[in-house]
Design a protein around this motif. Structure first.
Motif, PDB file in Angstrom:
ATOM      1  N   ALA A 121       0.816  -1.211   0.000  1.00 28.87           N
ATOM      2  CA  ALA A 121       0.000   0.000   0.000  1.00 28.87           C
ATOM      3  C   ALA A 121       0.854   1.267   0.000  1.00 28.87           C
ATOM      4  O   ALA A 121       0.340   2.365  -0.220  1.00 28.87           O
ATOM      5  N   ARG A 122       2.149   1.126   0.248  1.00 27.31           N
ATOM      6  CA  ARG A 122       3.049   2.276   0.244  1.00 27.31           C
ATOM      7  C   ARG A 122       3.751   2.453  -1.110  1.00 27.31           C
ATOM      8  O   ARG A 122       4.520   3.388  -1.291  1.00 27.31           O
ATOM      9  N   LYS A 123       3.477   1.554  -2.047  1.00 23.50           N
ATOM     10  CA  LYS A 123       4.131   1.594  -3.356  1.00 23.50           C
ATOM     11  C   LYS A 123       3.154   2.109  -4.409  1.00 23.50           C
ATOM     12  O   LYS A 123       2.051   1.584  -4.568  1.00 23.50           O
ATOM     13  N   PHE A 124       3.585   3.147  -5.123  1.00 18.48           N
ATOM     14  CA  PHE A 124       2.762   3.764  -6.154  1.00 18.48           C
ATOM     15  C   PHE A 124       3.526   3.745  -7.482  1.00 18.48           C
ATOM     16  O   PHE A 124       4.758   3.748  -7.515  1.00 18.48           O
ATOM     17  N   PHE A 125       2.749   3.743  -8.570  1.00 17.29           N
ATOM     18  CA  PHE A 125       3.353   3.620  -9.894  1.00 17.29           C
ATOM     19  C   PHE A 125       2.734   4.629 -10.855  1.00 17.29           C
ATOM     20  O   PHE A 125       1.550   4.973 -10.751  1.00 17.29           O
ATOM     21  N   ILE A 126       3.568   5.093 -11.782  1.00 15.15           N
ATOM     22  CA  ILE A 126       3.116   5.861 -12.947  1.00 15.15           C
ATOM     23  C   ILE A 126       3.564   5.066 -14.168  1.00 15.15           C
ATOM     24  O   ILE A 126       4.747   4.740 -14.297  1.00 15.15           O
ATOM     25  N   ARG A 127       2.621   4.737 -15.042  1.00 13.84           N
ATOM     26  CA  ARG A 127       2.941   3.850 -16.172  1.00 13.84           C
ATOM     27  C   ARG A 127       2.667   4.568 -17.493  1.00 13.84           C
ATOM     28  O   ARG A 127       1.528   4.924 -17.802  1.00 13.84           O
ATOM     29  N   PHE A 128       3.728   4.767 -18.256  1.00 14.11           N
ATOM     30  CA  PHE A 128       3.606   5.415 -19.560  1.00 14.11           C
ATOM     31  C   PHE A 128       3.595   4.374 -20.672  1.00 14.11           C
ATOM     32  O   PHE A 128       4.360   3.405 -20.645  1.00 14.11           O
TER      33      PHE A 128
END
Length: 286
Positions: free
Chosen positions: A172-179
Motif C-alpha cells: 500500500a506504500r508503493k505507487f506507480f506511474i505507467r507510460f
C-alpha cells in the motif's frame, strides 16, 4: 538516529524501455517540500525511474503532527533525454498544460499495483492547466522556459488508513506511474535503381505488413518509392523488428537487403494519413 522505514515510493514504468524500467528522469522536491522533508525528519532518495521517502519510526509522532496539518510533498520531474515526450504517450502536452499526478486518485491494475492515474497507462486526462491550482502555486518563472515533464504530489494523512499508520502494509506504500510508448508509421524511402524494381518488405516475424504508397520526388530531384507500415508501430529503445527488402521474380523471390535499419527517434515527423495527423518515422534506403 532511529529505524527508518518506507513512507512511500513512486516508480515510473515505460513501455519504450527494455523491461519497462523508465530511465533518465530527475525528481526534484520544490522548496516547500524540501523544508517539510527536513522538519518532519524524512529521508528522500531518488533514482532515474522513481523516488522513495522514508520516516524515522522512533519519531513517528512528529510525522503525524505534520500529517494532521495537511502534509503535502511535491516533486517536479524533469527528463534528461530531450526526446522523452516524443516517444512517450500521450505525447507533448498543450502549451499551457503539464502532466499532474497525485495519490488522491489511485487505480489498481490487474496485479494490484497502485497507479497514480485513471487508466492502465497515462492518458490525456492527466494534463492539468498550468494557470490553475495546484500548478499555479507549484511552478515558478523558470519552469516556463524548461518545463517539467510532469508534477507528482503526495498527500500524507494521519488517519487510520493513512501512510502514517502502522497498519499500512508494504504494498500500500508503493505507487506507480505507467507510460505507454508513442507509435509511428514507418515510411521506407527506397531510392535509386531499387525503386524501379518489384520490391517489397517482409517481416521475418510476420508481425507487420508494408504497402507501397507510390513514388515521391525528394529534394535534389531524387525519385523514391515509399513503402509504409500498414499500422503504427510502438517506439522502442531497442527495436527488435527483423525486416528484409525482397524482390519478386519469375524464378522466385530474392532477398536484396537481409536486415533493413529500424526507425530512429531522430527521424520522426507529423504527417496526414487517412485524414488524421499521425507520427511518421522516415528511413532512407539506397
Amino acid at each position: 538516529m532511529g529505524t527508518y522505514r518506507p513512507l512511500f515510493s513512486i516508480t515510473v514504468e515505460h513501455a519504450y524501455f527494455s523491461g519497462n524500467n523508465c530511465k533518465l528522469l530527475e525528481f526534484i522536491p520544490i522548496a516547500s517540500c524540501t523544508a517539510l522533508l527536513r522538519n518532519a525528519g524524512l529521508l528522500f532518495k531518488s533514482s532515474e525511474s522513481g523516488v522513495a521517502v522514508y520516516f524515522d519510526h522512533d519519531n513517528i509522532d512528529i510525522l503525524r503532527l505534520y500529517a494532521a496539518d495537511n502534509l503535502t510533498l511535491t516533486f517536479k520531474v524533469f527528463a534528461k533525454d530531450p526526446n522523452f515526450l516524443r516517444y512517450t504517450a500521450p505525447g507533448a502536452p498543450p502549451d499551457q498544460a503539464i502532466l499532474f499526478f497525485d495519490n488522491r486518485t489511485v487505480t489498481q491494475d490487474g496485479t494490484g499495483k497502485q497507479l497514480l492515474h485513471g487508466g492502465a497507462t497515462v492518458a490525456e486526462d492527466s494534463w492539468a492547466d498550468m494557470a490553475a491550482e495546484p500548478l499555479a502555486s507549484i511552478l515558478d518563472r523558470k519552469d516556463l522556459f524548461v518545463k517539467p515533464v510532469f508534477i507528482v504530489q503526495m498527500n500524507i494523512s494521519a488517519d487510520a488508513q493513512g501512510l502514517c499508520s502502522d497498519q499500512v502494509d508494504a504494498a500500500a506504500r508503493k505507487f506507480f506511474i505507467r507510460f505507454g510508448a508513442n507509435q509511428t508509421f514507418w515510411n521506407y524511402y527506397v531510392l535509386g535503381e531499387l525503386s524501379k524494381r518489384a520490391i517489397y518488405i517482409a517481416d521475418l516475424d510476420n508481425a507487420v505488413q508494408f504497402k507501397s504508397i507510390g513514388n515521391v520526388t525528394l529534394p535534389g530531384q531524387r525519385e523514391a518509392l515509399v513503402l509504409q507500415s500498414s499500422v503504427a508501430i510502438p517506439m522502442q529503445e531497442h527495436s527488435r523488428h527483423r525486416l528484409q527488402l525482397r524482390e519478386s521474380g519469375n524464378m522466385g523471390d530474392k532477398v536484396l537487403i537481409k536486415r533493413l535499419p529500424n526507425a530512429s527517434i531522430d527521424q520522426t515527423f507529423s504527417e496526414m494519413i487517412n485524414g488524421k495527423m499521425e507520427n511518421v518515422s522516415e528511413i532512407f534506403v539506397n
